[in-house]
Motif scaffolding. Structure first.
Motif, PDB file in Angstrom:
ATOM      1  N   TRP A 159       0.846  -1.197   0.000  1.00  0.00           N
ATOM      2  CA  TRP A 159       0.000   0.000   0.000  1.00  0.00           C
ATOM      3  C   TRP A 159       0.878   1.241   0.000  1.00  0.00           C
ATOM      4  CZ3 TRP A 159      -4.778  -0.098  -1.466  1.00  0.00           C
ATOM      5  CH2 TRP A 159      -5.513  -1.278  -1.321  1.00  0.00           C
ATOM      6  N   SER A 202       0.560   4.189  -2.553  1.00  0.00           N
ATOM      7  CA  SER A 202       0.351   5.545  -2.035  1.00  0.00           C
ATOM      8  C   SER A 202       1.382   6.508  -2.582  1.00  0.00           C
ATOM      9  CB  SER A 202       0.397   5.551  -0.503  1.00  0.00           C
ATOM     10  OG  SER A 202      -0.678   4.818   0.019  1.00  0.00           O
ATOM     11  N   THR A 229       0.559   7.266  -6.143  1.00  0.00           N
ATOM     12  CA  THR A 229      -0.623   8.118  -6.194  1.00  0.00           C
ATOM     13  C   THR A 229      -0.281   9.537  -5.775  1.00  0.00           C
ATOM     14  OG1 THR A 229      -1.995   6.190  -5.720  1.00  0.00           O
ATOM     15  CG2 THR A 229      -3.026   8.349  -5.438  1.00  0.00           C
ATOM     16  N   ALA A 249      -8.417  14.919  -1.694  1.00  0.00           N
ATOM     17  CA  ALA A 249      -8.326  13.847  -0.693  1.00  0.00           C
ATOM     18  C   ALA A 249      -9.151  12.630  -1.118  1.00  0.00           C
ATOM     19  CB  ALA A 249      -8.771  14.358   0.677  1.00  0.00           C
ATOM     20  N   VAL A 250     -10.362  12.871  -1.599  1.00  0.00           N
ATOM     21  CA  VAL A 250     -11.214  11.769  -2.053  1.00  0.00           C
ATOM     22  C   VAL A 250     -10.573  11.080  -3.263  1.00  0.00           C
ATOM     23  CG1 VAL A 250     -13.471  11.173  -3.052  1.00  0.00           C
ATOM     24  CG2 VAL A 250     -13.342  12.789  -1.136  1.00  0.00           C
ATOM     25  N   PHE A 307      -7.441  10.896  -4.012  1.00  0.00           N
ATOM     26  CA  PHE A 307      -6.288  10.117  -3.543  1.00  0.00           C
ATOM     27  C   PHE A 307      -6.746   8.763  -3.008  1.00  0.00           C
ATOM     28  CE2 PHE A 307      -3.361   8.751  -0.221  1.00  0.00           C
ATOM     29  CZ  PHE A 307      -2.162   8.773  -0.889  1.00  0.00           C
ATOM     30  N   VAL A 308      -7.747   8.774  -2.137  1.00  0.00           N
ATOM     31  CA  VAL A 308      -8.240   7.540  -1.512  1.00  0.00           C
ATOM     32  C   VAL A 308      -8.781   6.567  -2.566  1.00  0.00           C
ATOM     33  CG1 VAL A 308     -10.040   6.618   0.020  1.00  0.00           C
ATOM     34  CG2 VAL A 308      -8.678   8.586   0.740  1.00  0.00           C
ATOM     35  N   VAL A 309      -9.460   7.083  -3.565  1.00  0.00           N
ATOM     36  CA  VAL A 309     -10.015   6.216  -4.608  1.00  0.00           C
ATOM     37  C   VAL A 309      -8.922   5.694  -5.538  1.00  0.00           C
ATOM     38  CG1 VAL A 309     -11.534   6.189  -6.652  1.00  0.00           C
ATOM     39  CG2 VAL A 309     -12.308   7.287  -4.539  1.00  0.00           C
ATOM     40  N   VAL A 349      -5.552   5.206  -4.928  1.00  0.00           N
ATOM     41  CA  VAL A 349      -4.522   4.316  -4.352  1.00  0.00           C
ATOM     42  C   VAL A 349      -4.769   2.844  -4.706  1.00  0.00           C
ATOM     43  CG1 VAL A 349      -3.528   3.418  -2.198  1.00  0.00           C
ATOM     44  CG2 VAL A 349      -3.750   5.874  -2.519  1.00  0.00           C
TER      45      VAL A 349
END
Length: 177
Positions: free
Chosen positions: A36, A40, A43, A149-150, A152-154, A156
């Motif tokens: 991860w 990350s 990303t 932020a959203v 990034f989370v999607v 990764v």
């Protein structure tokens, strides 16, 4: 493009030992070793280029009073330009020619940037008043930060999946020293 960048680097040995992977693992999808943290990092690299272009596009479009569609189109175009440019910068520093650096950047970043742009622009459109708020508004900047932020989370897990298959940012690893 259909070009498999994993085998285009002349010095496969340069990658041996990168993040503890053997040459075989490094050029064939990080065989089971995709973390991860790697996803990350890839990303975050992508997000940096996208954010530069996106912010610049949003600022220009908003300052000129353009509508949402024109502003988003400019922001997306600049996100791709800056995203690819950041990747190309590192690859060119490794001594790769310009045409090959373009191919590497396209292979490394296209899917990641597409996902990121769809998500962050979608968020900007659904936050009430964000696009109309103007550059001096906390709503505009807060919504944009939230959108990044959203995105990034999607993105990764998408990058983790791509790297695990020798795609996405995995094609750039051969050029890191």
């Amino acid at each position: 493009m259909g070009v498999d960048m994993r085998h285009e680097h002349a010095d496969h040995g340069a990658h041996q030992g990168h993040q503890g992977h053997s040459d075989h693992e490094g050029h064939h999808g990080h065989a089971g070793g995709v973390t991860w943290g790697m996803a990350s990092s890839a990303t975050l690299h992508c997000l940096t280029g996208c954010a530069i272009g996106e912010v610049l596009g949003m600022v220009i479009g908003t300052a000129l009073g353009w509508g949402n569609l024109a502003t988003i189109a400019l922001a997306v175009a600049l996100a791709f330009v800056f995203g690819y440019a950041l990747t190309m910068r590192g690859v060119l520093k490794a001594g790769v020619g310009f045409r090959q650096a373009v191919k590497v950047a396209l292979a490394a970043d296209t899917v990641s940037i597409i996902v990121m742009e769809v998500v962050d622009n979608g968020v900007m459109l659904v936050v009430p008043g964000a696009m109309e708020a103007g550059l001096a508004s906390w709503l505009f900047w807060g919504a944009l930060a939230f959108a990044f932020a959203v995105a990034f989370v999607v993105t990764v897990p998408v990058n983790k999946w791509l790297i695990g298959r020798g795609r996405g940012h995995a094609v750039v690893h051969a050029y890191h020293h």
